[in-house]
Design an enzyme around this catalytic site. Structure first.
Site, mmCIF file in Angstrom:
data_model
loop_
_atom_site.group_PDB
_atom_site.id
_atom_site.type_symbol
_atom_site.label_atom_id
_atom_site.label_comp_id
_atom_site.label_asym_id
_atom_site.label_seq_id
_atom_site.Cartn_x
_atom_site.Cartn_y
_atom_site.Cartn_z
ATOM 1 N N CYS A 2 51.437 39.708 63.466
ATOM 2 C CA CYS A 2 51.689 39.459 64.888
ATOM 3 C C CYS A 2 50.512 39.989 65.698
ATOM 4 O O CYS A 2 49.678 40.735 65.205
ATOM 5 C CB CYS A 2 52.953 40.181 65.324
ATOM 6 S SG CYS A 2 54.382 39.647 64.401
ATOM 7 N N ARG A 27 46.525 35.370 64.784
ATOM 8 C CA ARG A 27 47.259 36.341 63.965
ATOM 9 C C ARG A 27 48.700 35.904 63.711
ATOM 10 O O ARG A 27 49.367 36.396 62.818
ATOM 11 C CB ARG A 27 47.265 37.710 64.650
ATOM 12 C CG ARG A 27 45.903 38.339 64.854
ATOM 13 C CD ARG A 27 46.035 39.611 65.633
ATOM 14 N NE ARG A 27 46.874 40.562 64.929
ATOM 15 C CZ ARG A 27 46.434 41.399 64.002
ATOM 16 N NH1 ARG A 27 45.160 41.381 63.663
ATOM 17 N NH2 ARG A 27 47.235 42.244 63.386
ATOM 18 N N TRP A 78 54.527 36.326 64.260
ATOM 19 C CA TRP A 78 54.603 35.704 62.936
ATOM 20 C C TRP A 78 55.894 36.254 62.347
ATOM 21 O O TRP A 78 55.970 37.447 62.024
ATOM 22 C CB TRP A 78 53.392 36.077 62.084
ATOM 23 C CG TRP A 78 53.341 35.361 60.775
ATOM 24 C CD1 TRP A 78 52.822 34.110 60.530
ATOM 25 C CD2 TRP A 78 53.859 35.822 59.518
ATOM 26 N NE1 TRP A 78 52.958 33.794 59.215
ATOM 27 C CE2 TRP A 78 53.603 34.807 58.556
ATOM 28 C CE3 TRP A 78 54.509 36.980 59.109
ATOM 29 C CZ2 TRP A 78 53.974 34.926 57.235
ATOM 30 C CZ3 TRP A 78 54.877 37.100 57.769
ATOM 31 C CH2 TRP A 78 54.615 36.078 56.855
ATOM 32 N N ASN A 107 54.217 45.059 65.867
ATOM 33 C CA ASN A 107 53.651 44.358 64.706
ATOM 34 C C ASN A 107 53.975 45.225 63.499
ATOM 35 O O ASN A 107 53.579 46.385 63.444
ATOM 36 C CB ASN A 107 52.133 44.199 64.863
ATOM 37 C CG ASN A 107 51.525 43.544 63.623
ATOM 38 O OD1 ASN A 107 52.224 42.850 62.892
ATOM 39 N ND2 ASN A 107 50.259 43.791 63.380
ATOM 40 N N GLY A 108 54.737 44.674 62.553
ATOM 41 C CA GLY A 108 55.089 45.441 61.360
ATOM 42 C C GLY A 108 56.531 45.140 60.974
ATOM 43 O O GLY A 108 57.103 44.144 61.389
ATOM 44 N N GLU A 504 39.382 29.340 44.751
ATOM 45 C CA GLU A 504 39.179 29.397 46.198
ATOM 46 C C GLU A 504 39.260 27.999 46.807
ATOM 47 O O GLU A 504 39.868 27.802 47.864
ATOM 48 C CB GLU A 504 37.834 30.054 46.494
ATOM 49 C CG GLU A 504 37.427 30.076 47.958
ATOM 50 C CD GLU A 504 38.409 30.803 48.873
ATOM 51 O OE1 GLU A 504 39.308 31.500 48.345
ATOM 52 O OE2 GLU A 504 38.298 30.650 50.094
ATOM 53 N N LYS A 508 41.913 26.876 49.728
ATOM 54 C CA LYS A 508 41.472 26.265 51.002
ATOM 55 C C LYS A 508 42.230 24.970 51.257
ATOM 56 O O LYS A 508 42.737 24.720 52.348
ATOM 57 C CB LYS A 508 39.971 26.009 50.956
ATOM 58 C CG LYS A 508 39.139 27.261 51.109
ATOM 59 C CD LYS A 508 39.051 27.702 52.532
ATOM 60 C CE LYS A 508 39.403 29.059 52.931
ATOM 61 N NZ LYS A 508 39.914 30.069 52.127
ATOM 62 N N GLU A 511 46.064 25.700 52.007
ATOM 63 C CA GLU A 511 46.433 26.385 53.254
ATOM 64 C C GLU A 511 46.043 25.589 54.481
ATOM 65 O O GLU A 511 46.539 25.853 55.572
ATOM 66 C CB GLU A 511 45.827 27.780 53.300
ATOM 67 C CG GLU A 511 44.324 27.855 53.370
ATOM 68 C CD GLU A 511 43.827 29.296 53.500
ATOM 69 O OE1 GLU A 511 44.559 30.153 53.998
ATOM 70 O OE2 GLU A 511 42.698 29.552 53.091
ATOM 71 N N HIS A 527 45.518 23.061 27.950
ATOM 72 C CA HIS A 527 46.675 23.848 27.481
ATOM 73 C C HIS A 527 47.905 23.583 28.337
ATOM 74 O O HIS A 527 48.705 24.478 28.557
ATOM 75 C CB HIS A 527 46.300 25.331 27.461
ATOM 76 C CG HIS A 527 45.154 25.620 26.554
ATOM 77 N ND1 HIS A 527 45.291 25.861 25.207
ATOM 78 C CD2 HIS A 527 43.812 25.620 26.781
ATOM 79 C CE1 HIS A 527 44.116 26.032 24.648
ATOM 80 N NE2 HIS A 527 43.192 25.891 25.579
ATOM 81 N N LYS A 628 46.303 35.414 60.144
ATOM 82 C CA LYS A 628 44.957 35.788 59.728
ATOM 83 C C LYS A 628 44.969 37.045 58.871
ATOM 84 O O LYS A 628 44.200 37.169 57.929
ATOM 85 C CB LYS A 628 44.070 36.028 60.956
ATOM 86 C CG LYS A 628 42.635 36.399 60.627
ATOM 87 C CD LYS A 628 41.946 35.320 59.854
ATOM 88 C CE LYS A 628 40.542 35.677 59.463
ATOM 89 N NZ LYS A 628 39.942 34.695 58.541
#
Ligand code: AGP
Length: 633
Positions: A2, A27, A78, A107-108, A504, A508, A511, A527, A628
């Site tokens: 947040c 955020r 968030w 925030n938390g 990576e 990308k 997301e 496999h 973020k």
């Protein structure tokens, strides 16, 4: 997670709070809200809305006069506890027994909120939502008893003694119209000392427009910030003062530091999206990151942050490199680099796994935490766990003054500038550059010759120009994406240093475009995952020339034989690969030594994900459900 903004000073708070929220929206952006004290004992005006900050701004603008006041708090959410609804949007409200109102943003996560809620309901508090933050707001209100000298600062201290969990909070009450209280444990909070005002925010980007003089609160600390008309007789019309204490009301001294950030760095500068800006500025960002750190003439790396422990590093017996998400992928490349260049055993692990598996930490172990924000909860806790068990802790962090940078024994800043886009791009390349420099720094103190170092440093110094070459293919990549963006399952395959690049690239794409993608070592495909290959399935190969090139070509043939669509990242001038990619897509990167190839091969995959997100109509800078910095577990 947040974003929090708070203001107390001689200006109207509401508009400043909304501007601050816009800078923090990356955020978290499920819902937003603000609360302003309308004056001494005049109540609190509250405005909340589901959706982006722009929705809140429109709602505020309809009745702006209601929100006139010089003390306020604001929040962009968030969701952790409670659905995305207006009732669960912050700020949250508590009614005091003195008939006043408390407003709080957080925030938390408050872990024992259920117990506290039951207690508060027993004390007569009526809850309107399901969030843990509402419990904290009502707890502060319950404890607020000015007639017993329990003012807002003391009520917050007492409340925080009762909670378990992580918090960064800002709290106001209409009985104290010029006092802002803030506190933190485990979530970031920065206090800006502005002209006749204090600005408090979750990160520096919401403060830098007001001041560069800041205080970084530490865990279990509370700040009381007062800004109001001076007493009669003073020749200054307005006075401000602050104090910081522990939650046990023990005064602590604070150091004012200077922000290394300016407004221009956090503006879009003409780009349509922060992510594109940050992809395109990677050459310059890497030049800045390496400035003053590559001594080509002497064949050595200069890392001021490690000077005091260079001898210990030379005698290190093991490295553990840890992080989450993109930072974890960088850490994985760091493992390969450290073992190849420094010849020291190195293991890479997800921070969230490391911290809970009762790891064995022996004498001479260094733990390296990789994190753009320096605030990722799991990485912070893994770091603390390793330190508790005797490891020396190093940070590879971008945000100066972040919690991780203040808790590690030493470290190296990325120095790539603020990264606003939720999807990490230039910070990833900065992490790779720093981890490469660290591996060479240690290797030079063990077995690497000056000449070998000099050759690698010369190659490293040339990387930014080579990235510029790769960036020129953006339109070609866009054209490729148009042909395959409708496919909902992709594979990303690579070997050696390019295996983490495959991870990576898959992250990308996931997301940003919400397409399901999986990265893995190319050899692993046989496999099991090869069963996924069907007609036209996009399979991205990082197929640059190196010691496993022929094996990657074989993997390409296996995919082609089953109808897969090849998207290859190959070395400039490699004609050989073209015979295996008939009718497919090949993007070129300049030649580079294998350990440095990820700095180049990642770039086409960033652009692939960027264009895929645009073509699917998604918000590139604020992908759904993401934030973020994941400052909660
Ligand atoms: C990367 O694009 C994501 N935004 C995410 O995986 C991120 O890398 C991860 O949350 C770690 O963040 P940090 O680097 O700030 O610790």
């Amino acid at each position: 997670m947040c974003g929090i903004v708070a203001y107390v000073g001689n200006k109207s708070a509401a508009a400043l709070l909304i501007e601050g929220l816009k800078r923090l929206e990356y955020r978290g952006y499920d819902s937003a809200g603000l609360a302003v004290v309308r004056g001494q004992d005049q109540g609190i005006a509250l405005c909340r809305s589901v959706g982006r900050v722009s929705v809140l701004e429109a709602r505020y603008a309809k009745d702006a006069a209601i929100y006139e006041g010089q003390l306020g708090v604001a929040h962009t959410r968030w969701a952790t506890h409670g659905k995305v609804t207006e009732e669960n949007a912050h700020p949250h409200i508590g009614a005091t027994r003195s008939g006043h109102t408390v407003a709080l943003v957080h925030n938390g996560t408050i872990e024992n909120y259920a117990t506290l809620r039951k207690y508060l309901e027993g004390r007569g508090h009526q809850f309107y939502g399901q969030s843990d933050t509402e419990v904290l707001a009502k707890l502060v209100a319950e404890l607020y008893e000015p007639q017993k000298n329990i003012d807002l600062e003391r009520a917050v201290q007492l409340a925080l003694q009762e909670v378990t969990g992580a918090y960064a909070i800002a709290v106001i009450c209409d009985r104290e119209a010029h006092t802002l209280i803030c506190a933190r444990k485990g979530s970031p909070l920065t206090i800006g000392l502005a002209d006749n005002a204090y600005v408090v925010a979750s990160d520096q980007s919401a403060i830098v427009a007001h001041t560069t003089q800041v205080i970084h609160l530490n865990d279990y600390q509370v700040a009381r910030l007062c800004a109001g008309p001076s007493d009669h007789g003073s020749n200054e019309p307005w006075s401000i003062d602050f104090r910081t204490t522990t939650i046990d009301n023990v005064t602590v001294e604070q150091q004012v530091t200077e922000l290394e950030l300016d407004l221009q760095q956090i503006e879009l500068a003409g780009y349509p999206h922060y992510m594109l800006k940050e992809i395109m500025e990677q050459p310059e960002a890497l030049r800045t990151s390496m400035t003053g750190r590559l001594d080509l003439r002497e064949g050595r790396v200069v890392l001021g942050g490690l000077t005091n422990m260079s001898r210990d590093l030379a005698r290190a017996r093991k490295f553990i490199i840890t992080g989450q998400g993109t930072a974890y992928h960088a850490a994985l490349i760091g493992e390969y680099l450290m073992e190849e260049m420094a010849r020291i055993p190195c293991e890479c692990e997800y921070a969230s796994e490391f911290r809970y598996r009762n790891p064995v930490i022996e004498e001479g172990t260094f733990v390296v935490a990789v994190s753009q924000s320096g605030e990722t909860s799991d990485t912070l806790e893994a770091l603390r766990e390793a330190r508790e068990r005797g490891a020396v802790s190093l940070g590879v962090v971008n945000v100066v003054g972040s919690t991780m940078s203040r808790e590690t024994d030493a470290g190296v800043y990325l120095r790539v500038g603020p990264e606003i886009g939720v999807a990490s791009t230039k910070a990833f390349l900065g992490q790779l550059a720093v981890l490469t420099m660290m591996a060479l720094y240690v290797g030079r103190r063990r077995h690497l010759s000056q000449q070998t170092i000099g050759e690698l440093l010369t190659e490293l110094a040339a990387i930014p120009d080579k990235i510029s070459q790769v960036l020129k293919q953006s339109e070609k990549i866009q054209a490729c994406v148009e042909k395959v963006v409708d496919r909902n399952n992709w594979l990303f395959l690579g070997r050696g240093y390019n295996y983490p690049v495959a991870l990576e690239g898959a992250l990308k794409l996931k997301e940003l475009s919400y397409i399901h993608a999986e990265g893995m070592p190319a050899a692993e495909m046989k496999h099991g995952p090869i069963a996924l290959i069907d007609e036209g399935m996009p399979v991205v190969f990082i197929a640059t020339q190196g010691n496993q090139y022929d094996k990657v070509i074989s993997n390409i043939e296996e995919v082609k034989a089953r109808g897969g669509r090849i998207i290859a990242v190959a070395t400039e001038g490699d004609q050989h690969i073209e015979r295996y990619c008939e009718g497919d897509f090949i993007f070129r990167v300049p030649h580079a030594a294998e350990p440095l190839q990820p700095l180049l091969t990642t770039v086409p995959l960033q652009l692939l994900a960027y264009h895929a997100a645009l073509q699917r109509g998604h918000d590139v800078d604020k992908p759904r459900n993401l934030a973020k910095s994941v400052t909660v577990e």
